[in-house]
Design a protein around this motif. Structure first.
Motif, PDB file in Angstrom:
ATOM      1  N   ASN A   1       0.810  -1.231   0.000  1.00 28.65           N
ATOM      2  CA  ASN A   1       0.000   0.000   0.000  1.00 28.65           C
ATOM      3  C   ASN A   1       0.844   1.283   0.000  1.00 28.65           C
ATOM      4  N   ILE A   2       2.152   1.135   0.083  1.00 26.62           N
ATOM      5  CA  ILE A   2       3.007   2.337   0.083  1.00 26.62           C
ATOM      6  C   ILE A   2       3.436   2.614  -1.359  1.00 26.62           C
ATOM      7  N   PRO A   3       3.134   3.792  -1.867  1.00 28.19           N
ATOM      8  CA  PRO A   3       3.529   4.100  -3.250  1.00 28.19           C
ATOM      9  C   PRO A   3       5.047   4.087  -3.412  1.00 28.19           C
ATOM     10  N   HIS A   4       5.499   3.693  -4.601  1.00 32.33           N
ATOM     11  CA  HIS A   4       6.950   3.687  -4.839  1.00 32.33           C
ATOM     12  C   HIS A   4       7.446   5.097  -5.123  1.00 32.33           C
ATOM     13  N   VAL A   5       6.602   5.871  -5.851  1.00 26.85           N
ATOM     14  CA  VAL A   5       7.035   7.217  -6.225  1.00 26.85           C
ATOM     15  C   VAL A   5       6.474   8.234  -5.229  1.00 26.85           C
ATOM     16  N   ILE A   6       7.370   9.041  -4.682  1.00 26.13           N
ATOM     17  CA  ILE A   6       6.945  10.093  -3.743  1.00 26.13           C
ATOM     18  C   ILE A   6       7.577  11.425  -4.165  1.00 26.13           C
ATOM     19  N   THR A   7       7.068  12.517  -3.579  1.00 29.97           N
ATOM     20  CA  THR A   7       7.702  13.815  -3.830  1.00 29.97           C
ATOM     21  C   THR A   7       8.371  14.280  -2.553  1.00 29.97           C
ATOM     22  N   SER A   8       9.680  14.436  -2.652  1.00 32.05           N
ATOM     23  CA  SER A   8      10.447  14.946  -1.511  1.00 32.05           C
ATOM     24  C   SER A   8      11.844  15.300  -2.013  1.00 32.05           C
ATOM     25  N   ASP A   9      12.770  15.562  -1.068  1.00 32.02           N
ATOM     26  CA  ASP A   9      14.140  15.859  -1.469  1.00 32.02           C
ATOM     27  C   ASP A   9      14.908  14.535  -1.505  1.00 32.02           C
ATOM     28  N   LYS A  10      15.133  14.044  -2.715  1.00 33.21           N
ATOM     29  CA  LYS A  10      15.744  12.722  -2.882  1.00 33.21           C
ATOM     30  C   LYS A  10      17.144  12.684  -2.258  1.00 33.21           C
ATOM     31  N   PHE A  11      17.918  13.752  -2.491  1.00 35.50           N
ATOM     32  CA  PHE A  11      19.297  13.767  -1.994  1.00 35.50           C
ATOM     33  C   PHE A  11      19.327  13.604  -0.475  1.00 35.50           C
ATOM     34  N   ARG A  12      18.468  14.375   0.219  1.00 32.92           N
ATOM     35  CA  ARG A  12      18.488  14.331   1.684  1.00 32.92           C
ATOM     36  C   ARG A  12      18.006  12.982   2.220  1.00 32.92           C
ATOM     37  N   ILE A  13      16.913  12.455   1.613  1.00 32.39           N
ATOM     38  CA  ILE A  13      16.390  11.168   2.107  1.00 32.39           C
ATOM     39  C   ILE A  13      17.419  10.057   1.838  1.00 32.39           C
ATOM     40  N   ASN A  14      18.014  10.089   0.664  1.00 29.59           N
ATOM     41  CA  ASN A  14      19.026   9.095   0.306  1.00 29.59           C
ATOM     42  C   ASN A  14      20.205   9.111   1.271  1.00 29.59           C
ATOM     43  N   ARG A  15      20.703  10.336   1.525  1.00 26.68           N
ATOM     44  CA  ARG A  15      21.888  10.493   2.371  1.00 26.68           C
ATOM     45  C   ARG A  15      21.572  10.042   3.788  1.00 26.68           C
ATOM     46  N   ALA A  16      20.371  10.411   4.286  1.00 21.04           N
ATOM     47  CA  ALA A  16      19.986  10.039   5.645  1.00 21.04           C
ATOM     48  C   ALA A  16      19.906   8.513   5.756  1.00 21.04           C
ATOM     49  N   LEU A  17      19.281   7.891   4.742  1.00 20.21           N
ATOM     50  CA  LEU A  17      19.142   6.425   4.772  1.00 20.21           C
ATOM     51  C   LEU A  17      20.502   5.751   4.700  1.00 20.21           C
TER      52      LEU A  17
END
Ligand code: ADP
Length: 380
Positions: free
Chosen positions: A256-272
């Motif tokens: 149920n979680i969409p694959h595509v979201i709108t956010s700051d990809k760089f920040r989410i990627n780096r945090a993960l």
């Protein structure tokens, strides 16, 4: 001989006089400079502190005097003008005044008679010279600190070319020589050179990234991206480290979680990436789980929750706050058992703050840690 009514009246007058004396005493002892004047700017009274400040023998001596008589200074005219304005406007005001030597914060309010007409003005002033001086010093110190930080950051940025380029050269050449080496002993030595240089480069990259984030120059770019793919590519990147440590890594990404979201990809990627690589670094046996879920959702806005759960060494309660500060690491990492700079979590926290999100931590020493990112996102 007084009549009964006259006696009662006498009592009343005495009681009133006592009450007036009591109020006068209270005013006399009030801290700060208290004074009041009539509609023509003639002083009608003040407290002890104001009398002492004006070198008057008693507060009564102020009665009948004007501002320029009690304060023979050029600023007296400004003070009078201000008092007149307050009485004419019939509105209380807070103003900063000076006698040329000190600065005062004055609260001034019009006084009224029973008909509501303005009859004068009550003022209470506090000497704020020292506070102003402290504020200025603090402002100056802040400016100096900001300049020093800027100089430091520019120095680090200039080092980028001077250090990164030769370091990359060393890594490349030792790699090349390793492939040509006939002697296993040489090969091992070259391997060591390569590993040490790579580690140095990683440290250096961390410091560079830190100074960039610290300056706040990384722009926030909100656009659509595939979160599931981003997580998968982080896992691919970390696969060698996972295999090396013989631990397992799972991803829970419900349908149920969409694959595509709108956010700051760089920040989410780096945090993960920071959280997953920490989880691997601090877990020697067991599993790491990346659990994605959605929190509160209204329309296209939602809160994305990503938990990174490990069964590693855990973090003691008293360290759980400070590890988000820059350059802080807790025992035993700070004894050199685990490599790092102590910047990773600071970067994650900084990024979450910038996105209006947050990071939570639950951990128990010896049992493991769960870091949860909560990020406001949009679902396109
Ligand atoms: P670094 O990993 O470079 O030391 P971080 O800022 O990422 O810097 O982490 C700071 C400290 O927090 C680490 O040194 C470690 O003591 C602790 N820490 C972070 N993540 C974990 C984890 N998953 N398990 C145990 N300790 C952790």
């Amino acid at each position: 001989m007084l009549t009964k009514t006259e006696l009662e009246q006498d009592d009343l007058v005495n009681a009133l006089q006592e009450r007036i004396n009591q109020l006068e005493n209270i005013i006399a002892l009030m801290p700060g400079h208290v004074f009041w004047l009539d509609r023509d700017g003639i002083y009608q009274g003040c407290n002890n502190a104001q009398a002492a400040f004006l070198n008057l023998a008693s507060p009564h001596e102020i009665i009948g005097k004007t501002t320029s008589e009690i304060l023979p200074i050029p600023q007296a005219a400004d003070i009078d003008r201000n008092n007149v304005q307050i009485m004419e406007a019939d509105v209380a005001a807070l103003c900063e005044e000076t006698d040329g030597k000190s600065i005062y914060l004055s609260s001034k309010a019009p006084l009224h008679n029973q008909q509501g007409d303005v009859t004068g003005l009550l003022g209470i002033s506090m000497d704020i010279t020292q506070r102003k001086r402290d504020e200025n010093e603090l402002r100056e110190a802040k400016k100096r600190a900001e300049i020093a930080t800027q100089v430091k950051t520019e120095f680090i940025r200039n080092m980028e070319h001077d250090i990164r380029t030769p370091l990359c050269g060393i890594i490349g050449i030792s790699n090349y020589l390793k492939s040509k080496a006939q002697d296993p002993e040489y090969e091992e030595l070259l391997q060591d050179i390569e590993a040490a240089s790579t580690e140095l480069l990683e440290y250096f990259n961390d410091i560079l990234e830190f100074s960039q984030i610290d300056m706040g120059t990384t722009p926030i770019i909100l656009k659509e991206f595939n979160l599931k793919e981003a997580i998968q590519s982080i896992i691919r990147m970390e696969l060698p480290a996972i295999k090396d440590k013989n631990i397992k890594l799972y991803v829970e990404y419900p349908d149920n979680i969409p694959h595509v979201i709108t956010s700051d990809k760089f920040r989410i990627n780096r945090a993960l990436l920071n959280l997953v690589s920490n989880a691997i670094k601090f877990t020697n046996i067991g599993t790491i789980k990346i659990r994605v879920s959605l929190g509160e959702k209204t329309g296209i806005n939602a809160v994305l929750k990503i938990a990174i759960i490990d069964t590693g060494i855990g973090i003691a309660k008293n360290n759980q706050e400070m590890i988000f500060d820059k350059f802080t690491r807790c025992d035993p990492t700070n004894r050199g058992l685990y490599k790092g700079t102590g910047l990773g979590l600071w970067i994650v926290k900084q990024f979450m703050d910038e996105l209006g999100g947050k990071i939570n931590l639950e951990s128990e020493p010896g049992k493991g840690s769960t870091f949860t990112l909560l990020v406001p996102i949009q679902i396109p």
